[in-house]
Write a protein that holds these residues in place. Structure first.
Motif, short mmCIF file in Angstrom:
data_model
loop_
_atom_site.label_atom_id
_atom_site.label_comp_id
_atom_site.label_asym_id
_atom_site.label_seq_id
_atom_site.Cartn_x
_atom_site.Cartn_y
_atom_site.Cartn_z
N GLY A 157 63.13 -10.14 10.94
CA GLY A 157 62.21 -10.03 12.07
C GLY A 157 61.09 -9.05 11.80
N LEU A 158 61.43 -7.96 11.16
CA LEU A 158 60.41 -6.98 10.78
C LEU A 158 59.40 -7.62 9.83
CD1 LEU A 158 59.41 -4.02 10.79
CD2 LEU A 158 60.93 -3.63 8.84
N GLY A 159 59.89 -8.45 8.93
CA GLY A 159 59.00 -9.13 7.99
C GLY A 159 57.95 -9.97 8.69
N GLY A 160 58.30 -10.54 9.82
CA GLY A 160 57.34 -11.34 10.56
C GLY A 160 56.15 -10.54 11.04
N SER A 161 56.35 -9.28 11.30
CA SER A 161 55.23 -8.45 11.76
C SER A 161 54.25 -8.13 10.64
CB SER A 161 55.76 -7.16 12.39
OG SER A 161 56.38 -6.35 11.42
N PHE A 162 54.64 -8.41 9.40
CA PHE A 162 53.76 -8.15 8.27
C PHE A 162 53.01 -9.40 7.81
CE2 PHE A 162 57.14 -4.91 7.60
CZ PHE A 162 56.37 -3.85 7.99
N TYR A 163 53.26 -10.52 8.46
CA TYR A 163 52.60 -11.76 8.07
C TYR A 163 51.11 -11.65 8.36
CZ TYR A 163 52.04 -16.72 7.21
OH TYR A 163 51.66 -17.91 6.69
N PRO A 164 50.27 -11.98 7.38
CA PRO A 164 48.82 -11.85 7.59
C PRO A 164 48.32 -12.83 8.65
CG PRO A 164 49.35 -12.15 5.26
CD PRO A 164 50.60 -12.40 6.03
N PRO A 165 47.27 -12.44 9.37
CA PRO A 165 46.68 -13.36 10.35
C PRO A 165 46.09 -14.59 9.64
CG PRO A 165 45.68 -11.17 10.50
CD PRO A 165 46.62 -11.16 9.35
N PRO A 166 46.01 -15.71 10.33
CA PRO A 166 45.47 -16.93 9.72
C PRO A 166 44.08 -16.74 9.10
CG PRO A 166 46.40 -17.42 11.87
CD PRO A 166 46.42 -15.93 11.71
N GLU A 167 43.25 -15.90 9.71
CA GLU A 167 41.91 -15.67 9.18
C GLU A 167 41.97 -15.04 7.78
OE1 GLU A 167 42.02 -15.69 13.51
OE2 GLU A 167 42.99 -14.34 12.09
N PRO A 170 51.75 3.26 4.91
CA PRO A 170 52.70 2.25 4.45
C PRO A 170 51.94 1.10 3.79
CG PRO A 170 52.86 2.58 6.83
CD PRO A 170 51.76 3.43 6.34
N ALA A 171 52.39 0.68 2.64
CA ALA A 171 51.73 -0.42 1.93
C ALA A 171 52.79 -1.39 1.43
CB ALA A 171 50.93 0.13 0.76
N PHE A 172 52.43 -2.66 1.39
CA PHE A 172 53.34 -3.68 0.89
C PHE A 172 52.52 -4.81 0.29
CE2 PHE A 172 52.21 -4.80 5.16
CZ PHE A 172 52.06 -6.17 5.15
N TRP A 173 53.15 -5.56 -0.61
CA TRP A 173 52.50 -6.72 -1.21
C TRP A 173 53.36 -7.94 -0.90
CZ3 TRP A 173 52.16 -4.15 -6.66
CH2 TRP A 173 51.18 -3.18 -6.65
N ALA A 202 55.13 -16.30 10.23
CA ALA A 202 54.19 -15.96 11.31
C ALA A 202 54.89 -16.04 12.66
CB ALA A 202 53.00 -16.90 11.27
N HIS A 203 55.77 -15.09 12.93
CA HIS A 203 56.45 -15.11 14.22
C HIS A 203 56.55 -13.73 14.85
CE1 HIS A 203 60.00 -13.36 12.37
NE2 HIS A 203 59.99 -14.32 11.48
N GLY A 204 56.17 -12.71 14.14
CA GLY A 204 56.24 -11.37 14.70
C GLY A 204 57.65 -10.81 14.66
N PRO A 205 57.78 -9.55 15.01
CA PRO A 205 59.09 -8.91 14.94
C PRO A 205 60.04 -9.42 16.02
CG PRO A 205 57.48 -7.44 15.91
CD PRO A 205 56.73 -8.66 15.46
N SER A 206 61.32 -9.35 15.70
CA SER A 206 62.33 -9.73 16.69
C SER A 206 62.81 -8.47 17.41
CB SER A 206 63.52 -10.41 16.01
OG SER A 206 64.20 -9.48 15.20
N ARG A 207 63.47 -8.66 18.50
CA ARG A 207 63.99 -7.52 19.26
C ARG A 207 65.26 -6.95 18.62
NH1 ARG A 207 60.94 -6.47 23.48
NH2 ARG A 207 59.94 -8.15 24.61
N THR A 208 65.85 -7.69 17.70
CA THR A 208 67.10 -7.22 17.09
C THR A 208 66.85 -6.13 16.06
OG1 THR A 208 67.03 -8.92 15.37
CG2 THR A 208 68.21 -9.45 17.42
N GLY A 209 65.61 -6.01 15.58
CA GLY A 209 65.30 -4.97 14.61
C GLY A 209 65.76 -5.30 13.20
#
Length: 83
Positions: free
Chosen positions: A67-77, A21-24, A56-63
């Motif tokens: 919420g899914l977009g949050g899991s794709f947020y790059p780490p601060p580094e 899976p890839a995304f920009w 930058a909040h990670g995925p939500s439980r609602t799916g």
């Protein structure tokens, strides 16, 4: 002499054929592009994903897609240019 630049259409074609899976994300953290494998994994189409803001909040439980977009947020580094 051949140009060393690759067209956007060529890059799209190359990334569509990877097996992962890839995304920009744009500079504003919005989804700009996803490949077919990403669509298959998430169940969302590229059209549905386009423009979703990744915070930058990670995925939500609602799916939901936001919420899914949050899991794709790059780490601060990564955002700071560090490996």
């Amino acid at each position: 002499m051949a140009s060393s630049r690759i067209s956007g259409a060529r890059l799209d074609s190359l990334w569509q054929h990877v097996r992962e899976p890839a995304f920009w994300l744009g500079a504003d953290g919005r989804v700009v592009w996803v490949n077919r494998v990403w669509e298959d994994l998430t169940g969302y189409s590229a059209e549905e994903a386009a423009g979703v803001v990744c915070h930058a909040h990670g995925p939500s439980r609602t799916g939901d897609l936001a919420g899914l977009g949050g899991s794709f947020y790059p780490p601060p580094e990564t955002l700071a240019g560090k490996p």
